[in-house]
Every structure is written in C-alpha cells, then in structure tokens.
Design a protein around this motif. Structure first.
Motif, PDB file in Angstrom:
ATOM      1  N   ILE A   1      36.568  72.367  24.077  1.00 33.10           N
ATOM      2  CA  ILE A   1      35.897  73.509  24.727  1.00 33.10           C
ATOM      3  C   ILE A   1      36.881  74.506  25.335  1.00 33.10           C
ATOM      4  O   ILE A   1      36.770  75.708  25.084  1.00 33.10           O
ATOM      5  CB  ILE A   1      34.893  73.012  25.795  1.00 33.10           C
ATOM      6  N   PRO A   2      37.882  74.057  26.154  1.00 36.62           N
ATOM      7  CA  PRO A   2      38.793  75.046  26.734  1.00 36.62           C
ATOM      8  C   PRO A   2      39.605  75.803  25.694  1.00 36.62           C
ATOM      9  O   PRO A   2      39.902  76.981  25.861  1.00 36.62           O
ATOM     10  CB  PRO A   2      39.700  74.212  27.655  1.00 36.62           C
ATOM     11  N   GLY A   3      39.952  75.136  24.589  1.00 35.25           N
ATOM     12  CA  GLY A   3      40.676  75.820  23.523  1.00 35.25           C
ATOM     13  C   GLY A   3      39.814  76.876  22.847  1.00 35.25           C
ATOM     14  O   GLY A   3      40.299  77.950  22.466  1.00 35.25           O
ATOM     15  N   TYR A   4      38.522  76.579  22.717  1.00 32.53           N
ATOM     16  CA  TYR A   4      37.604  77.524  22.066  1.00 32.53           C
ATOM     17  C   TYR A   4      37.420  78.793  22.901  1.00 32.53           C
ATOM     18  O   TYR A   4      37.431  79.907  22.377  1.00 32.53           O
ATOM     19  CB  TYR A   4      36.254  76.843  21.842  1.00 32.53           C
ATOM     20  N   PHE A   5      37.288  78.618  24.212  1.00 31.83           N
ATOM     21  CA  PHE A   5      37.023  79.776  25.072  1.00 31.83           C
ATOM     22  C   PHE A   5      38.288  80.420  25.622  1.00 31.83           C
ATOM     23  O   PHE A   5      38.281  81.599  25.964  1.00 31.83           O
ATOM     24  CB  PHE A   5      36.121  79.368  26.249  1.00 31.83           C
ATOM     25  N   GLY A   6      39.390  79.628  25.698  1.00 35.41           N
ATOM     26  CA  GLY A   6      40.579  80.158  26.340  1.00 35.41           C
ATOM     27  C   GLY A   6      41.680  80.608  25.404  1.00 35.41           C
ATOM     28  O   GLY A   6      42.715  81.092  25.853  1.00 35.41           O
ATOM     29  N   GLY A   7      41.493  80.409  24.094  1.00 35.84           N
ATOM     30  CA  GLY A   7      42.533  80.791  23.146  1.00 35.84           C
ATOM     31  C   GLY A   7      43.774  79.947  23.357  1.00 35.84           C
ATOM     32  O   GLY A   7      43.716  78.732  23.468  1.00 35.84           O
TER      33      GLY A   7
ATOM     34  N   MET B   1      39.310  72.207  15.297  1.00 32.80           N
ATOM     35  CA  MET B   1      38.863  71.459  14.124  1.00 32.80           C
ATOM     36  C   MET B   1      39.275  69.992  14.233  1.00 32.80           C
ATOM     37  O   MET B   1      38.511  69.095  13.861  1.00 32.80           O
ATOM     38  CB  MET B   1      39.417  72.080  12.848  1.00 32.80           C
ATOM     39  N   TYR B   2      40.468  69.750  14.746  1.00 33.39           N
ATOM     40  CA  TYR B   2      40.983  68.383  14.867  1.00 33.39           C
ATOM     41  C   TYR B   2      40.075  67.550  15.776  1.00 33.39           C
ATOM     42  O   TYR B   2      39.573  66.493  15.380  1.00 33.39           O
ATOM     43  CB  TYR B   2      42.403  68.415  15.431  1.00 33.39           C
ATOM     44  N   PHE B   3      39.860  68.031  16.999  1.00 29.89           N
ATOM     45  CA  PHE B   3      39.035  67.285  17.945  1.00 29.89           C
ATOM     46  C   PHE B   3      37.576  67.218  17.481  1.00 29.89           C
ATOM     47  O   PHE B   3      36.909  66.197  17.640  1.00 29.89           O
ATOM     48  CB  PHE B   3      39.110  67.922  19.335  1.00 29.89           C
ATOM     49  N   GLY B   4      37.069  68.301  16.905  1.00 26.81           N
ATOM     50  CA  GLY B   4      35.675  68.347  16.476  1.00 26.81           C
ATOM     51  C   GLY B   4      35.372  67.399  15.330  1.00 26.81           C
ATOM     52  O   GLY B   4      34.339  66.718  15.323  1.00 26.81           O
ATOM     53  N   THR B   5      36.279  67.328  14.359  1.00 22.74           N
ATOM     54  CA  THR B   5      36.057  66.455  13.193  1.00 22.74           C
ATOM     55  C   THR B   5      36.063  64.987  13.593  1.00 22.74           C
ATOM     56  O   THR B   5      35.163  64.213  13.215  1.00 22.74           O
ATOM     57  CB  THR B   5      37.139  66.703  12.127  1.00 22.74           C
ATOM     58  N   ILE B   6      37.058  64.583  14.366  1.00 20.40           N
ATOM     59  CA  ILE B   6      37.168  63.176  14.762  1.00 20.40           C
ATOM     60  C   ILE B   6      36.040  62.793  15.721  1.00 20.40           C
ATOM     61  O   ILE B   6      35.407  61.737  15.586  1.00 20.40           O
ATOM     62  CB  ILE B   6      38.544  62.895  15.389  1.00 20.40           C
ATOM     63  N   GLY B   7      35.754  63.669  16.692  1.00 20.39           N
ATOM     64  CA  GLY B   7      34.675  63.390  17.635  1.00 20.39           C
ATOM     65  C   GLY B   7      33.321  63.306  16.951  1.00 20.39           C
ATOM     66  O   GLY B   7      32.512  62.412  17.244  1.00 20.39           O
ATOM     67  N   GLY B   8      33.054  64.215  16.016  1.00 17.87           N
ATOM     68  CA  GLY B   8      31.788  64.201  15.282  1.00 17.87           C
ATOM     69  C   GLY B   8      31.624  62.949  14.441  1.00 17.87           C
ATOM     70  O   GLY B   8      30.531  62.369  14.367  1.00 17.87           O
ATOM     71  N   ALA B   9      32.712  62.492  13.802  1.00 21.10           N
ATOM     72  CA  ALA B   9      32.653  61.276  12.984  1.00 21.10           C
ATOM     73  C   ALA B   9      32.310  60.060  13.836  1.00 21.10           C
ATOM     74  O   ALA B   9      31.544  59.180  13.416  1.00 21.10           O
ATOM     75  CB  ALA B   9      33.991  61.066  12.275  1.00 21.10           C
ATOM     76  N   ALA B  10      32.858  59.988  15.052  1.00 20.87           N
ATOM     77  CA  ALA B  10      32.565  58.863  15.940  1.00 20.87           C
ATOM     78  C   ALA B  10      31.093  58.851  16.347  1.00 20.87           C
ATOM     79  O   ALA B  10      30.460  57.781  16.408  1.00 20.87           O
ATOM     80  CB  ALA B  10      33.454  58.927  17.183  1.00 20.87           C
ATOM     81  N   ILE B  11      30.532  60.004  16.613  1.00 17.95           N
ATOM     82  CA  ILE B  11      29.125  60.077  17.021  1.00 17.95           C
ATOM     83  C   ILE B  11      28.208  59.648  15.872  1.00 17.95           C
ATOM     84  O   ILE B  11      27.238  58.909  16.074  1.00 17.95           O
ATOM     85  CB  ILE B  11      28.786  61.500  17.498  1.00 17.95           C
ATOM     86  N   LEU B  12      28.502  60.076  14.654  1.00 22.42           N
ATOM     87  CA  LEU B  12      27.698  59.676  13.497  1.00 22.42           C
ATOM     88  C   LEU B  12      27.753  58.163  13.286  1.00 22.42           C
ATOM     89  O   LEU B  12      26.734  57.522  13.005  1.00 22.42           O
ATOM     90  CB  LEU B  12      28.186  60.406  12.237  1.00 22.42           C
TER      91      LEU B  12
END
Length: 495
Positions: free
Chosen positions: A386-392, A464-475
């Motif tokens: 989240i901070p990377g997405y909003f804070g560049g 993308m790195y955090f989102g891909t790994i985090g999403g895979a764990a939730i699934l």
C-alpha cells in the motif's frame, strides 16, 4: 517406541513445576531461549554484514546475492534437521543430539565473531547449519515426549515453549543491532555467548527435570544396518569428493550452483521422506492415514513460511533502503525490526493459548487453523504494498512495517505452535524425531524457493511482487479451508 516406553518416559518426568506443566518444560524453555537468542541475534545483522561495503565492516557482496545466500542459509539450517532427527531416532537419542548441536552452533558464532574473510563466513555457515539441525527439531521432540497421549495441556505447553523461543528472538536483535553499529563481529560474539548459556542451562538441569525424556533411541540401528550405513557413508564421501574434484577446477562449483541445488533438495527431501515413512513396514494403517493428512498441512506451512521468512530478507532490505529510520526523535536500526515478530508473539501467545483452552472442543480444527494462518500471511504482504502504491519512491513510515509484522504474527500463532503439536500427534512411532524434522523442512522448502523469488524483488516492481505472493497465499488458504473436513477425517481422531 512402544506405548509402554512412551508412558514410562512421561512417568519419569515431574509433571508439575512450570506454570502447571511438566518441570522439564523449564529446561527446554531456557535452552531454546538462549539458542534462539544466538541464532536470531546473528540473523538480524547477517544480511547487512553480507552486502555492506568492506569499508563499512561488511563483506561487500551484491544485495541480490546476499538475499539469496540468506535464504539458502535458512533452508540449509532447517534441511539439516533431517540428519539431526535421523541421528536422534537411530543412533544416540534426542538429548545427546541437543548437546552436540549446541557445541557446533557456539563454535559457528565464534567463527563469525573473529574478523576474517568470506571463507570464515562459510565455515561458520557449515557449523551453524549442522548444529541447528541436531538441536532444533530434537528440543521440540522432547517437549512432546513429556506429555501423555490425550493430555489437554500439550497445545498450551507448546505455546509456552514457543513464547520462550520468541523471547530470545526479541531481545537479541536489539542488542546485536546496536553492537553492529560499532562492529558486526561484536554482535556475532554476543550470539556465541548466548549459545554457551543455553548449553549451561541444559546440562545443569536435564537430569532432575527431564527424567528419561530424550534418552531413548526410538528406532535403533541393527548390526546389519550399521554395516550398510558405513558402506553408504563411505561411498557418499568418495562420490562427493570426485564431484568436487571435477567441478571446482572447471569453475562449475559456484554459489549459483549451490543455490540451485538447495532449491531442488528443498522439494525432493520431504517428498522422499513422506514416501519412505508411508511405505515403511513399521508404519501402521492408522499412521499411514495420518501421513496423508499431514501432506496438505506441510504444503500450507511451506507457503506460510515463504512469506514469514522474508522478514529477514526482503523486509530487512525494505527496512534498510525504503523506510524512514528517523522516527519519534530517534534513529532506528534496521535490525530492530527483526524484534517485532517475536515481540508480538510474546504479547499474543498467552492470549492464543488461553483461547484454544477456553474454546475446548469448539476450537477450529487443525486444518482450519492452518488456513487462518495462510490468510493472515497473505494479508501481511498486501498491506506492505500500500505505501509503495500511494507514495511512489518516497521513504515510507516504519509503521507500515510494524503493521505487516503484526498481521503475519496472527497467522503464525494460528499455524506454528499448532503445527508443532500436530506433528508430534501425527508422527508414526518409529519416526517421531524425523517427523519433527519434516515439520522444519517446510521452512527449508520455503526458503529454498525464496532464494529464487528474492531475485525478482526491486523497488520498481515491489507492488507486483508483494501482490502476487500475498494473493497466492490467500487463494491457498481458501482451498485448505474447503478441504479441512476431509483432512480431519484422515487424521484418525487427532484434534
């Protein structure tokens, strides 16, 4: 080991004396406290030691290589538990394995404490890897030996034991992180002292507190097996020597080669172990069903640890390079963030232990607890993007890291102490210590995979790195939740 011998061990251990638990829990609590103090104190500063410039007291490796080595180090530490568990089960018992392991770990930290070269670093790696393999799974196995089957205190006992682990892990990064400002080697020296104190506690209190726990060899080698093992060991030495004689002169034995080999072994070794245990004539029909039930739990644990263990690699780098370290009027050491995970466990472990006891038969099943652990692990990675997405590219508040560590701890308390306890319950009698080693192989497999994954991380693609790994764990957590009733049936009465 027969049910008679198991009960004989339980009867030999004073059953009251440490918060209503067997007295031996005191010995194992503080032995593991000091061992984890030494290991996590070293680990908190190790990745910085590798990639800091030589002029700053480091080894001057690239960040990418340092992250991969760090993951491989962790993988080998847990992978060596297979050897430690086998030696305990077949040759000298868990108590001696703990002692021998502590000696090797202490000398490994001493090697790091002596200012030297990359060669000295690899010597220390070998000593700590072998030593932790001997000590770590066998301490946990002895905890299980002290409780009779059906003892409702078992899960709570493992939670208390787990709190001791994390108390040592909390204190040591604060100390070694501060000492590393002066010299990395001072921090490593404190780690060596910690392991010495752990050995002292174990040797002075084990006879009175542990009784026969750890003294039995569960599945001793026969004379024929000893002869066969000697031949296999000798042949193995010759083959390894011949391979190295060919690879090294031709420039084929590199760090990259080791990383790739460990990645293969990280998956192959637990697979082989599951097959061997399942097909063994010493494994009963009920135990075979429990082994099948354990496989999805192992996969879930591997996914969880793949995220949690990045706290000492990717998140350590994130703390050093992407986080605002001037906060509330003080300068934060990036190593201090390594204390967050154990701090939250210390605060929350008693709450979870109370909660499981309070819920009693209404508490979630073991597979459902694992699915909750995976869910929280995935969310911890989604939070940090989240901070990377909003804070560049701006430096982010350290509170984002604090929140990420907090969320993954919620998952860890659903999965890790429960997994330790479930492993002792599901283990075939002839493979008790080795099954505990397989539990730690979940961490080995995770970090072997991480050695490849961390190469894809950089500040430009962190979302993308955090989102891909985090999403895979939730699934995966959702899938495990759906399958949990079937897994519970296969566990044949284990809850």
């Amino acid at each position: 080991m027969s049910d008679f011998n198991k009960q004989k061990i339980v009867d030999s251990v004073p059953q009251k004396g440490f918060f209503g638990h067997p007295k031996g829990l005191f010995t194992l609590f503080f032995t593991e406290f000091w061992e984890r103090f030494s290991y996590y104190g070293m680990r908190a500063i190790l990745v910085f030691y590798m990639y800091y410039e030589i002029s700053d007291g480091g080894l001057g490796l690239s960040e990418e290589l340092a992250l991969s080595i760090m993951s491989i180090y962790g993988a080998l530490v847990y992978m060596s538990g297979v050897i430690g568990g086998w030696l305990a089960d077949r040759i000298f018992g868990t108590s001696k394995a703990i002692f021998y392991g502590g000696i090797l770990i202490m000398f490994g930290h001493i090697a790091l404490a002596v200012p030297g070269s990359l060669s000295m670093f690899f010597v220390s790696m070998v000593l700590i890897v072998i030593g932790t393999g001997l000590l770590k799974p066998n301490v946990s196995s002895v905890v299980g030996d002290m409780y009779a089957e059906g003892d409702d205190r078992r899960d709570a006992g493992f939670s208390i034991f787990y709190m001791g682990i994390n108390l040592g892990a909390f204190l040591s990064p604060l100390i070694t992180g501060e000492l590393a400002k002066e010299s990395f080697h001072l921090g490593f020296g404190v780690a060596a002292v910690g392991m010495f104190l752990g050995l002292l506690v174990f040797m002075l209190t084990k006879k009175k507190n542990l009784g026969l726990a750890g003294t039995y060899v569960a599945n001793p080698l026969s004379a024929a097996e000893k002869k066969k093992l000697t031949l296999i060991f000798g042949a193995g030495i010759i083959i390894i020597g011949a391979l190295l004689a060919f690879l090294i002169p031709n420039g084929l034995f590199t760090i990259e080669t080791v990383i790739n080999m460990v990645g293969i072994f990280g998956v192959a070794i637990p697979t082989i172990y599951f097959i061997v245990m399942y097909r063994s004539p010493k494994t009963t029909a009920v135990e075979r069903s429990r082994i099948i039930a354990y496989i999805p739990l192992f996969i879930a644990a591997s996914m969880f640890w793949a995220i949690q263990e990045q706290g000492s690699t990717i998140l350590a780098l994130y703390a050093d390079k992407r986080t605002q370290l001037e906060f509330a009027g003080m300068t934060i050491s990036p190593a201090w963030f390594q204390s967050l995970n154990p701090l939250f466990i210390i605060l929350l472990a008693p709450v979870f232990a109370w909660m499981w006891v309070r819920l009693g038969k209404y508490q979630p099943s073991v597979p459902k607890k694992f699915s909750l652990g995976l869910l929280f692990a995935g969310l911890s990675f989604l939070v940090i993007l989240i901070p990377g997405y909003f804070g560049g590219g701006e430096l982010v508040s350290p509170l984002w890291l604090v929140l990420s560590y907090f969320i993954v701890v919620l998952g860890e308390l659903c999965l890790s102490p429960v997994g330790l306890s479930a492993t002792t319950k599901l283990a075939p009698a002839a493979f008790s210590a080795q099954t505990m080693s397989i539990w730690f192989l979940a961490s080995a497999a995770a970090q072997a995979i991480n050695a490849q994954l961390v190469r894809f991380y950089n500040p430009e693609n962190e979302i993308m790195y955090f989102g891909t790994i985090g999403g895979a764990a939730i699934l995966l957590s959702i899938l495990l939740f759906i399958l949990s009733p079937k897994i519970q049936v296969l566990m044949k009465g284990v809850k």
